[in-house]
Enzyme design. Structure first.
Site, PDB file in Angstrom:
ATOM      1  CE  LYS A  16      -1.707   2.551   3.371  1.00 58.47           C
ATOM      2  NZ  LYS A  16      -1.623   4.131   2.825  1.00 58.47           N
ATOM      3  CB  CYS A  48      13.180   8.189   8.101  1.00 58.93           C
ATOM      4  SG  CYS A  48      13.711   7.690   6.792  1.00 58.93           S
ATOM      5  CD  GLU A  98      13.405   4.282   7.580  1.00 58.39           C
ATOM      6  OE1 GLU A  98      13.567   4.662   8.568  1.00 58.39           O
ATOM      7  OE2 GLU A  98      13.624   4.357   6.152  1.00 58.39           O
ATOM      8  CD  GLU A 104      11.086  11.706  11.228  1.00 58.46           C
ATOM      9  OE1 GLU A 104      10.143  11.119  11.676  1.00 58.46           O
ATOM     10  OE2 GLU A 104      12.157  11.816  10.586  1.00 58.46           O
TER      11      GLU A 104
END
Lengths: 482, 286
Positions: A181, A289, A255, A386
């Protein structure tokens, strides 16, 4: 001074976007009752209607993958599987320009990046893992490593096709079949990849692409007939997947997020370091990331580095992602732009000092100019959370020990950067940084042969290299009995 | 009727290289296989578990910084000291678990040999699991294994000593520190092993052993933010294992699930469950 550049737009005529996309299940595109729009984040124009996979569609995709696994893919020799993957890699190369343009249209990233980084790496990934398909007994997992079965994969929107390659190539090489997906804002290149699977005559059901949002992803990872889940995305979602999968016996690799320190010592080649800092946080608009979002610069050179950095940022060109001169493209979505805007405002509120590159933002679309915060402390949210955008937090240090402590002072552990001309110091730091990827005198380099993945709350499992096979194989605990 | 009165031992926890009682003052009774009362053993509390994590973080810093050669030597030393205690281990296994002397002796011998097998791995893992990566560009690129951090393991009830050594050795061989929750039915060999460790140059805190109710202690550790990984192979209760896995997700801990084959087959994969792969890039150029 800023040079005037004439526009140099890449033509979009190479790609034809069908106004209505289907779900790719069992080798065919099927329609869905519910659909959602995919827009160009640089213009907000609708690119296409994308099908939303509901429970029945997810189930059909998993069933197709199961049948393909049982009847075809698990019975096929490794060398035949390899040839399919090589074929896919070749078709990606043949259609590279088309894929790059579509990626920039759908994601908002500069064509320079999709053309020179994303798509070449996608092809390279399939080439790399193709060669593994008939050599799995050399992967260090015993003499007869076995595939896991049906793999459910959920990927993010920042590198849509590259993340697909990172997921699908090793999974297929190891002998699994997949249901993948893509993120709801960036489905289009995944669906073009489905066409590539058709062109490669990949047996139906080996790869299934189901589009949709979080709910579709949840249905996929929690489907009882999925043997393994691989997810790239936020730490919060990764956590909820791990929790949901407890007791299921499913394999899991994650991840997740990061808050990488990019550490500049006073003896670094500062011009190179400045380029590395820019690449570290402004590559892909900082929506990476492993972005070097915390600059740790030695106090003695901090002023010089920040000055040079601002000067360099003043030369970056923000605008049309399809323009070959563009350095900074669009933010992928309104939601993401709002999150970046909100966190930057928190930076102001907490007393950090904001500097923003002086550049005009287009009227339509989602844009955020390159931004630096100085006077940032470790307690500030912009130094801990983040941001996933073009926002750099600058902190300083005096000694290597202090740099190390600050760098490791985060629940994340995905990547880190070191800039120094002293070899022993680089290795001393590299040895002690708790991060899965350490770039020394470089940043944001990727290669299919190079394992990627995090420590701590940045997830577990590796993608790339021989290590990237392990999450998709079941080794035999043969060992040596003592 | 001049039979000598036996001098009994008080069994305590093993935290940070020391043998403290439970701070809670709690104990649980341990009985021999024939029902005879043996001792009141320390029953670890939540505070003891937290103390063990603090000790294990310090232990991690020293143990992971030791050279692989040194770690191998210390592990071999554990085997040496175990060999000297082998009669005691045989007696203790039979005292709580029953069974023949021959069977117990065989288990002790296998446990010692298993420790020797793992000891030899300490300075080979990086060569077997590490790689030099041929990237398409002018970069020197290599990947090395590093220990994950603090690993919590439940020691299996059976085989009590071999299972304990197996979970322990695969954790510490790569430089992780560990908190072992002893089997509730066989806690005595675990504390005897702690005495072995204490005299084997194991840095304080690198290995910590808690006795008590595993179902009570493990959830505290599974949700502790400074624990990095869980080895559930010794957890017999499937509901507890699921609960622990769920708790582990809070800070994305690595989890080695319980599985039928885990107990007695040493493998590279079990060691790599508690490893992180670090990849380092550096440009090549003039």
């Amino acid at each position: 001074m800023m040079f005037e550049y004439a526009p140099a737009p890449e033509s979009t005529s190479i790609v034809t976007i069908s106004p209505q996309q289907g779900l790719f299940i069992n080798g065919e595109f099927v329609a869905s009752e519910r659909n959602f729009e995919s827009i160009n984040p640089a213009t907000e124009a609708v690119l296409s209607l994308v099908a939303e996979a509901d429970e029945a569609a997810v189930d059909a995709a998993v069933k197709a993958a199961r049948v393909a696994y049982t009847k075809v893919w698990s019975r096929m020799s490794g060398s035949e599987r390899a040839k399919y993957l090589f074929r896919i890699a070749r078709i990606i190369q043949e259609r590279a320009r088309e894929l790059a343009v579509l990626e920039s249209l759908d994601n908002g990233k500069p064509i320079r990046e999709s053309r020179d980084v994303d798509i070449p790496l996608v092809a390279a990934h399939f080439f790399y893992y193709a060669g593994w398909a008939d050599k799995l007994e050399y992967a260090g997992l015993g003499t007869e490593p076995k595939a896991l079965g049906v793999v459910g994969q959920v990927i993010p929107w920042n590198f849509p096709l590259l993340m697909l390659a990172w997921k699908i190539a090793p999974a297929l090489a190891a002998g699994n079949t997949v249901v993948l997906k893509p993120a709801e804002t960036t489905s289009l290149t995944a669906l073009m990849f489905a066409e590539i699977c058709q062109q490669a005559e990949l047996p139906p059901g080996v790869v299934n692409i189901i589009t949709g949002a979080g709910e579709t992803g949840r249905l996929l990872v929690e489907h009882p007939d999925v043997n393994k889940v691989a997810f790239t995305g936020s730490t919060a979602v990764g956590r909820s997947i791990q929790r949901a999968l407890a007791g299921s016996g499913k394999g899991l690799s994650l991840e997740l997020g990061g808050k990488a320190a990019n550490i500049v010592f006073e003896d670094a080649a500062l011009d190179q370091a400045v380029e590395g800092i820019v690449n570290g946080i402004f590559f892909n608009q900082g929506q990476v990331c492993c972005a070097g979002s915390r600059l740790l610069v030695q106090e003695s050179v901090a002023e010089e580095v920040i000055h040079a950095l601002k000067r360099r940022l003043g030369t970056l060109r923000l605008g049309d992602p399809l323009d070959k001169n563009t350095d900074i493209g669009a933010i992928n979505s309104r939601v993401q732009l709002e999150r970046i805007t909100e966190l930057a405002a928190v930076g102001d509120a907490e007393g950090a000092e904001r500097w923003t590159a002086d550049c005009a933002l287009p009227e339509a679309g989602f844009w955020f100019a390159p931004t630096i915060f100085t006077n940032v402390t470790q307690a500030h949210r912009i130094a801990r959370e983040e941001i996933f955008g073009p926002v750099l937090s600058v902190l300083t240090f005096r000694t290597p020990e202090e740099a190390l402590e600050k760098a490791n002072n985060t629940p994340y552990g995905l990547s880190a950067g070191i800039w120094s001309e002293k070899g022993s110091r680089i290795l001393w730091m590299a040895n002690r940084l708790r991060a899965g990827v350490v770039w020394a005198n470089t940043f944001n380099r990727f290669d299919p042969a190079s394992p990627f993945g995090g420590y701590k709350e940045s997830g577990f499992g590796r993608e790339g290299g021989v290590h990237g096979l392990a999450p998709y194989l079941q080794g035999h605990a043969k060992g040596v009995s003592a | 009727m001049n039979e000598r009165l036996q001098v009994r031992k008080t069994y305590k926890l093993y935290i940070g290289g020391e043998f403290p009682r439970s701070e809670s003052g709690r104990v649980f009774e341990v009985h021999a296989a024939d029902g005879q009362f043996l001792t009141n053993m320390a029953k670890a509390s939540r505070k003891d578990a937290r103390d063990a994590v603090l000790a294990a973080r310090k232990g991690f810093n020293s143990w992971s910084a030791a050279s692989a050669y040194n770690r191998g030597q210390v592990m071999y030393r554990i085997a040496e000291v175990m060999e000297g205690r082998s009669v005691q281990f045989v007696d203790e296994l039979r005292l709580l678990g029953g069974g023949s002397e021959k069977k117990a002796r065989l288990e002790v011998e296998r446990a010692i040999d298993r420790m020797v097998w793992y000891a030899g791995w300490a300075d080979k893992l990086a060569q077997v699991v590490g790689t030099s990566n041929p990237v398409a560009g002018p970069y020197f690129n290599f990947s090395i294994p590093e220990p994950t951090g603090i690993v919590v393991a439940a020691a299996p009830a059976k085989p009590a000593l071999l299972g304990l050594i197996n979970v322990l050795a695969q954790i510490i061989v790569s430089g992780n520190s560990s908190i072992i929750v002893a089997s509730q039915s066989q806690p005595i060999v675990a504390i005897t092993l702690a005495e072995v460790l204490e005299s084997s140059d194991v840095p304080a805190g690198a290995i910590n052993i808690l006795t008590g109710d595993a179902a009570e202690i493990l959830p505290w550790l599974a949700s502790h933010a400074d624990v990095n990984a869980l080895d559930l192979s010794g957890v017999a209760d499937p509901q507890l294992a699921i609960e622990l896995e769920r708790e582990a997700a809070g800070t994305l801990k690595r989890v080695l699930r319980s599985s039928a084959q885990a107990e007695d087959v040493p493998s590279l994969q079990q060691m790599t469950s508690f490893l992180e792969i670090k990849t380092v890039w550096h440009p090549m150029g003039l």
